[in-house]
Design an enzyme around this catalytic site. Sequence first.
Site, PDB file in Angstrom:
ATOM      1  N   HIS A   1       0.833  -1.205   0.000  1.00 24.85           N
ATOM      2  CA  HIS A   1       0.000   0.000   0.000  1.00 24.85           C
ATOM      3  C   HIS A   1       0.873   1.263   0.000  1.00 24.85           C
ATOM      4  O   HIS A   1       0.558   2.250  -0.675  1.00 24.85           O
ATOM      5  CB  HIS A   1      -0.952   0.018   1.194  1.00 24.85           C
ATOM      6  CG  HIS A   1      -1.844  -1.182   1.251  1.00 24.85           C
ATOM      7  ND1 HIS A   1      -2.519  -1.558   2.384  1.00 24.85           N
ATOM      8  CD2 HIS A   1      -2.165  -2.108   0.303  1.00 24.85           C
ATOM      9  CE1 HIS A   1      -3.225  -2.650   2.136  1.00 24.85           C
ATOM     10  NE2 HIS A   1      -3.021  -3.012   0.883  1.00 24.85           N
TER      11      HIS A   1
ATOM     12  N   HIS B   1      -9.540  -1.912  -4.383  1.00 31.14           N
ATOM     13  CA  HIS B   1      -8.393  -2.261  -3.544  1.00 31.14           C
ATOM     14  C   HIS B   1      -7.460  -3.236  -4.258  1.00 31.14           C
ATOM     15  O   HIS B   1      -6.234  -3.172  -4.084  1.00 31.14           O
ATOM     16  CB  HIS B   1      -8.818  -2.831  -2.187  1.00 31.14           C
ATOM     17  CG  HIS B   1      -7.619  -3.018  -1.306  1.00 31.14           C
ATOM     18  ND1 HIS B   1      -7.047  -1.984  -0.607  1.00 31.14           N
ATOM     19  CD2 HIS B   1      -6.812  -4.093  -1.112  1.00 31.14           C
ATOM     20  CE1 HIS B   1      -5.960  -2.419  -0.001  1.00 31.14           C
ATOM     21  NE2 HIS B   1      -5.794  -3.697  -0.281  1.00 31.14           N
TER      22      HIS B   1
ATOM     23  N   ASP C   1      -3.459  -2.827  -4.772  1.00 26.65           N
ATOM     24  CA  ASP C   1      -2.443  -3.861  -4.517  1.00 26.65           C
ATOM     25  C   ASP C   1      -1.586  -4.109  -5.760  1.00 26.65           C
ATOM     26  O   ASP C   1      -0.360  -4.246  -5.671  1.00 26.65           O
ATOM     27  CB  ASP C   1      -3.117  -5.192  -4.134  1.00 26.65           C
ATOM     28  CG  ASP C   1      -3.586  -5.213  -2.690  1.00 26.65           C
ATOM     29  OD1 ASP C   1      -3.116  -4.393  -1.877  1.00 26.65           O
ATOM     30  OD2 ASP C   1      -4.431  -6.079  -2.378  1.00 26.65           O
TER      31      ASP C   1
ATOM     32  N   HIS D   1      -1.334 -11.194  -4.492  1.00 25.47           N
ATOM     33  CA  HIS D   1       0.070 -10.790  -4.338  1.00 25.47           C
ATOM     34  C   HIS D   1       1.048 -11.783  -4.951  1.00 25.47           C
ATOM     35  O   HIS D   1       2.050 -11.388  -5.547  1.00 25.47           O
ATOM     36  CB  HIS D   1       0.404 -10.581  -2.864  1.00 25.47           C
ATOM     37  CG  HIS D   1      -0.310  -9.415  -2.286  1.00 25.47           C
ATOM     38  ND1 HIS D   1      -0.153  -8.136  -2.769  1.00 25.47           N
ATOM     39  CD2 HIS D   1      -1.214  -9.323  -1.287  1.00 25.47           C
ATOM     40  CE1 HIS D   1      -0.917  -7.312  -2.084  1.00 25.47           C
ATOM     41  NE2 HIS D   1      -1.577  -8.005  -1.184  1.00 25.47           N
TER      42      HIS D   1
HETATM   43 ZN   LIG Z   1      -3.925  -4.620  -0.040  1.00 21.00          ZN
END
Ligand SMILES: [Zn+2]
Length: 303
Positions: free
Chosen positions: A77, A233, A237, A260
């Site tokens: 972030h 969001h 990311d 991720h």
């Molecule tokens: Zn995040």
Amino acid sequence: MDAQRTLRRQISCVGIGLHSGNKVNLSLKPAPADFGIRFQRTDLGGHQVPATVNHLAGIQLATGLAHNEVSVETVEHLLAALVSTNIDNVLIELNSPEVPIMDGSAAPFIYLIHEAGVKTLSSPRKYLKIVRPIAMSRGDKRIALYPSDHFKVTYSISYDHPLLRHQSRTFRITEESFIEEVAPARTFTFLKDVEMLRQNGLALGGSLENAIVLGETGVLNNALRFEDEFVRHKILDAVGDLALVGYPVIGHLVAHRAGHALHTEFAAKILEETHAWRLVEAVADGSVAPSSLSVKHTAPRLA
Ligand SMILES: [Zn+2]
């Protein structure tokens, strides 16, 4: 040319680590041209961890980096806030392994950057311009980068939950659009997963103050910041994870159900696929010109 930028002055804040629940001091410090973005653990001496794919470590629920046995976690972030506000060079000091979670979004980091102010340096910024598609998939998770004149992100998610069966969004990422449309979107989790995380000693700092929590039928928090805050969001990311390439990207990132692990694996693949991009400098009319010097150093196969 677009000049590299750093912060005008040092700025600090205090927050908590999402997983440890510990209090963390975070400082952002100005840095010279070509320094890049680096982390330094003040509790472990002077070792620095550059924010690049070469130092990826421990990708689970968040993105972590390590170098010389010094690790930093949950970097994405903060990285998203820095690259989206065109901060090329900064030293990030932490006295704990985790970047503080703040409110679960990038908005508090944008506030810090604005408070510190921006300083323009005399060296040109280099962009990684995509000239051929790069794609990767793992099962039904997909991610790709296509040539484009701008940095754009298209993201789609689908979950077996009544509130977010399918969400999809495209943004052209500029400093303005990131701040307005993406930075305030908070991280999210499912109530059924929270107990499992806690049992494993994770998310000890998690609360309704720093994450959207989804129950069986609705959100436990009072309100969402956007109707499609979840997919926004995911875009946040992806922007943060893509920062690990080490250059701002000019291209269209398209991701479906990624996370991720795939974002960061893809960031590493981009650097390997040297035929698919060029390092360029922006010129006065807003278009981009090849940066022959840097191409020679980092991608000899292009010559
Ligand atoms: Zn995040």
